[in-house]
Design a protein around this motif. Structure first.
Motif, PDB file in Angstrom:
ATOM      1  N   TYR A  38       0.844  -1.176   0.000  1.00 51.39           N
ATOM      2  CA  TYR A  38       0.000   0.000   0.000  1.00 51.39           C
ATOM      3  C   TYR A  38       0.890   1.242   0.000  1.00 51.39           C
ATOM      4  O   TYR A  38       2.082   1.169   0.329  1.00 51.39           O
ATOM      5  N   THR A  39       0.320   2.370  -0.391  1.00 48.23           N
ATOM      6  CA  THR A  39       1.051   3.630  -0.359  1.00 48.23           C
ATOM      7  C   THR A  39       0.433   4.527   0.697  1.00 48.23           C
ATOM      8  O   THR A  39      -0.788   4.513   0.915  1.00 48.23           O
ATOM      9  N   ILE A  40       1.274   5.325   1.347  1.00 48.60           N
ATOM     10  CA  ILE A  40       0.807   6.251   2.370  1.00 48.60           C
ATOM     11  C   ILE A  40       1.245   7.655   1.997  1.00 48.60           C
ATOM     12  O   ILE A  40       2.221   7.848   1.257  1.00 48.60           O
ATOM     13  N   ALA A  41       0.500   8.621   2.480  1.00 49.23           N
ATOM     14  CA  ALA A  41       0.809  10.022   2.213  1.00 49.23           C
ATOM     15  C   ALA A  41       0.230  10.851   3.341  1.00 49.23           C
ATOM     16  O   ALA A  41      -0.599  10.382   4.129  1.00 49.23           O
ATOM     17  N   ASN A  51       8.459   3.336   5.639  1.00 47.85           N
ATOM     18  CA  ASN A  51       8.556   3.604   4.208  1.00 47.85           C
ATOM     19  C   ASN A  51       9.687   2.790   3.603  1.00 47.85           C
ATOM     20  O   ASN A  51      10.821   2.828   4.078  1.00 47.85           O
ATOM     21  N   LEU A  52       9.381   2.062   2.526  1.00 48.37           N
ATOM     22  CA  LEU A  52      10.396   1.267   1.845  1.00 48.37           C
ATOM     23  C   LEU A  52      11.057   2.054   0.724  1.00 48.37           C
ATOM     24  O   LEU A  52      12.031   1.599   0.145  1.00 48.37           O
ATOM     25  N   THR A  53      10.520   3.196   0.396  1.00 57.65           N
ATOM     26  CA  THR A  53      11.127   4.055  -0.620  1.00 57.65           C
ATOM     27  C   THR A  53      11.362   5.432  -0.010  1.00 57.65           C
ATOM     28  O   THR A  53      10.450   6.016   0.580  1.00 57.65           O
ATOM     29  N   GLY A  65      -3.590  15.943   1.963  1.00 62.84           N
ATOM     30  CA  GLY A  65      -3.381  17.109   1.132  1.00 62.84           C
ATOM     31  C   GLY A  65      -2.077  17.109   0.360  1.00 62.84           C
ATOM     32  O   GLY A  65      -1.841  18.001  -0.444  1.00 62.84           O
ATOM     33  N   GLN A  66      -1.210  16.100   0.585  1.00 61.05           N
ATOM     34  CA  GLN A  66       0.068  16.024  -0.105  1.00 61.05           C
ATOM     35  C   GLN A  66      -0.017  15.001  -1.242  1.00 61.05           C
ATOM     36  O   GLN A  66      -0.721  14.000  -1.140  1.00 61.05           O
ATOM     37  N   SER A  67       0.721  15.234  -2.315  1.00 60.45           N
ATOM     38  CA  SER A  67       0.677  14.337  -3.469  1.00 60.45           C
ATOM     39  C   SER A  67       1.737  13.246  -3.420  1.00 60.45           C
ATOM     40  O   SER A  67       1.645  12.263  -4.152  1.00 60.45           O
ATOM     41  N   ALA A  68       2.749  13.393  -2.582  1.00 58.68           N
ATOM     42  CA  ALA A  68       3.843  12.416  -2.537  1.00 58.68           C
ATOM     43  C   ALA A  68       3.384  11.148  -1.824  1.00 58.68           C
ATOM     44  O   ALA A  68       2.925  11.191  -0.684  1.00 58.68           O
ATOM     45  N   GLU A  69       3.508   9.990  -2.504  1.00 56.81           N
ATOM     46  CA  GLU A  69       3.128   8.701  -1.946  1.00 56.81           C
ATOM     47  C   GLU A  69       4.369   7.832  -1.762  1.00 56.81           C
ATOM     48  O   GLU A  69       5.255   7.807  -2.616  1.00 56.81           O
ATOM     49  N   PHE A  70       4.405   7.090  -0.634  1.00 55.76           N
ATOM     50  CA  PHE A  70       5.532   6.229  -0.323  1.00 55.76           C
ATOM     51  C   PHE A  70       5.020   4.806  -0.125  1.00 55.76           C
ATOM     52  O   PHE A  70       3.915   4.580   0.366  1.00 55.76           O
ATOM     53  N   LEU A  71       5.847   3.832  -0.520  1.00 60.29           N
ATOM     54  CA  LEU A  71       5.440   2.426  -0.546  1.00 60.29           C
ATOM     55  C   LEU A  71       5.721   1.755   0.793  1.00 60.29           C
ATOM     56  O   LEU A  71       6.762   1.978   1.416  1.00 60.29           O
ATOM     57  N   ARG A  72       4.772   0.913   1.220  1.00 56.97           N
ATOM     58  CA  ARG A  72       4.958   0.060   2.385  1.00 56.97           C
ATOM     59  C   ARG A  72       4.428  -1.339   2.081  1.00 56.97           C
ATOM     60  O   ARG A  72       3.570  -1.516   1.219  1.00 56.97           O
ATOM     61  N   ILE A  73       4.936  -2.342   2.820  1.00 54.57           N
ATOM     62  CA  ILE A  73       4.502  -3.734   2.687  1.00 54.57           C
ATOM     63  C   ILE A  73       4.271  -4.278   4.088  1.00 54.57           C
ATOM     64  O   ILE A  73       5.058  -4.007   4.999  1.00 54.57           O
ATOM     65  N   ALA A  74       3.201  -5.050   4.282  1.00 50.75           N
ATOM     66  CA  ALA A  74       2.912  -5.650   5.581  1.00 50.75           C
ATOM     67  C   ALA A  74       2.399  -7.069   5.364  1.00 50.75           C
ATOM     68  O   ALA A  74       1.782  -7.364   4.338  1.00 50.75           O
TER      69      ALA A  74
END
Length: 863
Positions: A607-610, A637-639, A613-622
């Motif tokens: 999934y991605t989290i942000a 954050n994995l990235t 109101g921000q456009s930057a998304e970061f990848l996570r795995i669970a």
């Protein structure tokens, strides 16, 4: 000039030179990346300055400045070596920090000013102080690691004790207290008093102890007696053999009622009766006389590909079963025709059965087999329609009114399936079920300006000749609650088993965007899934591969002070047997989940989290396991850099997640365990223009890009491990203003189909090429003259990979559906054959089986 973002700095480890190991270089290399305030990398040769301090702020500068110039790469990367002459004198410092400054002017102005200094000092970690080990010795203040080659754990502490049992040797006389008697003091006294009348018992008699003799009063068991009694000692009233033997043998025979005492020297107790044998076998084998029928037969996509299906069932409740037989037939299987059906044998509760395309309806039933080879009753039947149906939406009857059509790729014949009033019907979207027996679609059939969800049964429409059965189409059935007005359906999709149809819709009393499940087999009223604490707007859902449950994304409780734009993940079984469970994925208070994927193995979620109101998304795995509430605690954050929106997916094995960096146009992957990302094309701007695709083998990535920024979009394939240069699948045929526009992989992953204007600028033709690049692309679309306005805005492979469907406009203002062989042999066949001069295809839908390289996992069919 101040920086827009901090420098990403990774120091290398220092290896210290110490005998007997070979000498290592006594240097430390500082590496990092410089970006301007807009996030773009700085380049060229720039001055730098490094200062060392004994505190994170203020403090005293240690040593002199380290100054020089560094040439940055195209991606803004730099590398600065620092020698032993600089850091050697600093090793005695308990803490050490460094301050870094770089000429950040654009262009570089050749000077270091206050705006070029990074605002935060970085602490030098213990890795640097490994050099101190080379200097340890007398007066160094460092403890010895080894003493004569031994660690401190190999010595005893000064204060310790011993167990008496661990002591060796014999005590000396001086070590024995005087109060303990010696042999010489008492031995003569004992010997002098030992004799007749001494009152001392004998220790031995003829070297035998008293226990070796029988007491004067004792008894014997008959079993201990030997020999035989003499005749004279047997009482006279006891009968002799001669007196009774003749009587016994004379009467022992048929009907005498006397059992034989011995049979071949064995007593009857040596043998087992029939009742005892049956009881013993039942206890060992533990099966009933007749095995119980398996339950809950399900058909899932197979990991072996589109030519197989995975049939699964539950084992009977009684134990002792290890074998099953799966029956397959072209009609319903009963005991009377069981022997005619094809058999598949299994020792587990699932089997991958091959499917012959276009062979009609295939019926499957399972029976358990016990150790005696007896088959039990048949399970419930599961029916698969093997015809490769295709569906499309078009205004083929009346202009501006879109209907849903059903067809077979082998026949130029299509029928409307969206109801009896196609003139007034508008269809938005449609999905074919994985078992190919029903179609779900969203349409305004009731003419009330409300787009409801409908389902129509197509399982028995095709005969064995591959043509649609006569008699008209079945009547569609409304799925969403007919009593709820104003329902707006935003997303829907079939489960992998085709048994459930899940959708998101507004509800006047339950709330906006609620999650519902409809039983395809049983019908009835849909079940509300997003109940309880999670009864807030649902945005997205994904099925688990076993078809039993799903994960969805929804807003969290605004009553807890959380903003309404915060979304989290929830898990719920499809049968509605349990309330949703919020997954504990370790979100911070200012984080929200944006996108969601479930691995094909069903073991992980990505999934991605942000921030809101921000456009930057970061990848996570669970991990996603059975103990859902205990899982999670996301791995962070994995990235470090944001990824492209929604452009991430698992590979077919579920072991890696692929994604595209947002700022760099670089595709990368990361294992589900969460180690560092692996880029495919580091430090090169490929200008990726379309979402990438991971092949079914999980080892190849396909994408469209412009690697040399020459203005031409080309098709490439890259090794998933990052080895070698990308392979250009569009060959060297691109000229000026010639581009690849779109592409798709075949279900088997051996072919790629794409559209390009190779022959005439802006006139799209259709091409197919092997993914290994061994031959040039082959044009499979009809040849047209320049300027005729031919275009292809939608195309699909059929599940067998033998044909490609595309929407083409070969007549002015008339876009129709065509099928063409992927080999390039033969002409394109018109499937729609519209009579209306203004007809237009708007969507093409085909059934999906197993891993879909175009989608991001097992096909959900979500809108």
């Amino acid at each position: 000039m101040p920086y827009g973002r901090a420098l990403a700095f990774v120091p290398l480890l220092l290896a210290m030179a110490a005998p007997p190991l070979p000498a290592q270089p006594n240097t430390v290399t500082l590496r990092g990346r410089l970006l301007d305030s807009g996030g773009e990398p700085l380049t060229g040769t720039r001055l730098y300055r490094i200062r060392f301090y004994n505190a994170p702020t203020g403090g005293t500068q240690l040593g002199s400045n380290v100054e020089g110039a560094s040439t940055l790469s195209a991606g803004g990367l730099f590398s600065i070596p620092i020698g032993d002459d600089v850091f050697g004198p600093l090793l005695d410092q308990p803490t050490l920090y460094y301050e870094l400054a770089f000429d950040s002017a654009t262009p570089a102005d050749g000077s270091i000013d206050a705006g070029d200094v990074f605002p935060q000092r970085n602490q030098v970690t213990s890795v640097l102080f490994a050099q101190a080990l080379a200097n340890q010795g007398a007066g160094s203040g460092l403890d010895a690691d080894l003493l004569d080659g031994m660690d401190s754990g190999e010595f005893a502490e000064s204060a310790h004790s011993h167990q008496l049992a661990d002591l060796d040797g014999i005590l000396d006389d001086p070590q024995i207290p005087g109060g303990v008697t010696r042999d010489a003091e008492v031995f003569d006294l004992v010997l002098g008093a030992d004799g007749p009348g001494s009152a001392l018992n004998a220790d031995f008699l003829d070297n035998l102890d008293s226990t070796d003799f029988a007491a004067a009063s004792h008894a014997h068991d008959y079993d201990d007696l030997t020999g035989s009694l003499p005749e004279s000692e047997i009482p006279g009233e006891i009968a002799r053999d001669a007196e009774v033997f003749g009587l016994v043998t004379a009467s022992d025979g048929s009907g005498s009622g006397l059992d034989a005492d011995l049979l071949d020297g064995n007593d009857s107790g040596t043998f087992v009766t029939q009742a005892q044998l049956a009881s013993a076998l039942a206890g060992v084998v533990a099966v009933p006389a007749t095995p119980v029928a398996p339950t809950e037969v399900r058909l899932l996509p197979s990991p072996l590909g589109s030519q197989y299906r995975r049939l699964m069932w539950n084992a009977p409740a009684s134990g002792g079963l290890s074998n099953f037989v799966v029956y397959e037939y072209d009609s319903d299987i009963v005991d009377a025709n069981r022997h005619h059906a094809q058999k598949h044998y299994a020792t587990t509760t699932h089997i991958d059965v091959p499917v012959l395309p276009n062979s009609g309806n295939r019926h499957y039933r399972v029976a358990a087999v016990n150790f005696a080879g007896e088959e039990g009753p048949l399970s419930a039947s599961y029916v698969l329609n093997t015809f490769y149906w295709l569906a499309f939406t078009a205004d083929g009857t009346t202009n501006s009114h879109v209907e849903l059509y059903l067809a077979l790729p082998t026949a130029s014949l299509s029928q409307v399936v969206s109801g009896t009033t196609p003139v007034s019907t508008n269809v938005r979207d449609a999905i074919i079920a994985p078992d190919n027996r029903t179609i779900a679609f969203q349409a305004d059939i009731n003419l009330d300006d409300q787009f409801d969800l409908w389902i129509v049964n197509i399982g028995g429409l095709a005969g064995k000749d591959g043509r649609i059965a006569k008699g008209g189409m079945p009547t569609p059935v409304q799925v969403n609650d007919v009593s709820v007005a104003g329902s707006d359906i935003t997303e829907f999709g079939y489960s992998p088993t085709s048994r459930e149809l899940v959708y998101i819709a507004d509800h006047p009393t339950l709330g906006d965007e609620q999650l519902f499940v409809y039983s395809v087999a049983d019908g009835g009223t849909p079940v509300h899934l997003s109940t309880g604490p999670s009864q807030y707007p649902v945005e997205e859902f994904r099925f688990t591969p076993d078809g039993r449950s799903m994960v969805y994304r929804a807003e969290t409780d605004p009553g807890k002070g959380i903003p309404s734009d915060i979304h989290e993940l929830f898990f719920v079984p499809l049968d509605g047997s349990d309330s949703p469970v919020q997954l504990q994925i370790g979100l911070q208070a200012d984080e929200t989940v944006r996108d969601l994927r479930v691995s094909p193995s069903g073991t992980h979620i990505a999934y991605t989290i942000a921030e809101p109101g921000q456009s930057a998304e970061f990848l996570r795995i669970a991990p996603l396991g059975e103990a859902i509430p205990e899982k999670g605690g996301g791995s962070g954050n994995l990235t470090t850099d944001p990824i492209e929106d929604e452009n991430f997916r698992f590979d077919p094995n579920g072991t890696r997640v692929w994604f595209q960096f947002r700022n760099d146009d670089v595709i990368g992957s990361i294992p589900t365990g969460g180690t560092f990302p692996l880029p495919l094309h580091p430090e090169q701007d490929w200008d990726i223009e379309q979402e990438f695709v991971v092949g079914p083998d999980g080892a190849t990535v396909f994408w469209i890009g412009d690697p040399d920024t020459g203005g031409q979009s080309e098709l490439f394939a890259s090794n998933g491990a990052g080895f070698g240069s990308p392979l250009r699948l569009s060959q060297e045929s691109l000229g000026v203003n010639r581009d690849v526009f779109d592409f798709k992989l075949s279900p088997g992953g051996d072919l790629v189909a794409f559209t390009a204007d190779f022959e005439n600028d802006n006139d799209r033709e259709f091409y197919v090429a092997p993914v290994d690049g061994r031959t040039a692309p082959v044009r499979i679309s009809p040849s047209v003259d320049a300027g005729n306005g031919v275009f292809f805005d939608d195309f699909e492979f059929m599940p067998d990979g033998q044909r490609v469907l595309f929407a083409g406009e070969f007549e002015e203002d008339k876009r129709e559906l065509y099928a063409v062989d992927t080999s390039g042999a033969g002409e394109a066949q018109n499937i729609s054959n519209f009579a209306s001069p203004d007809a237009d295809i708007s969507q093409i839908r085909v059934p999906r089986y197993g891993w879909d390289p175009i989608e991001d996992g097992f096909r959900e069919g979500n809108t």
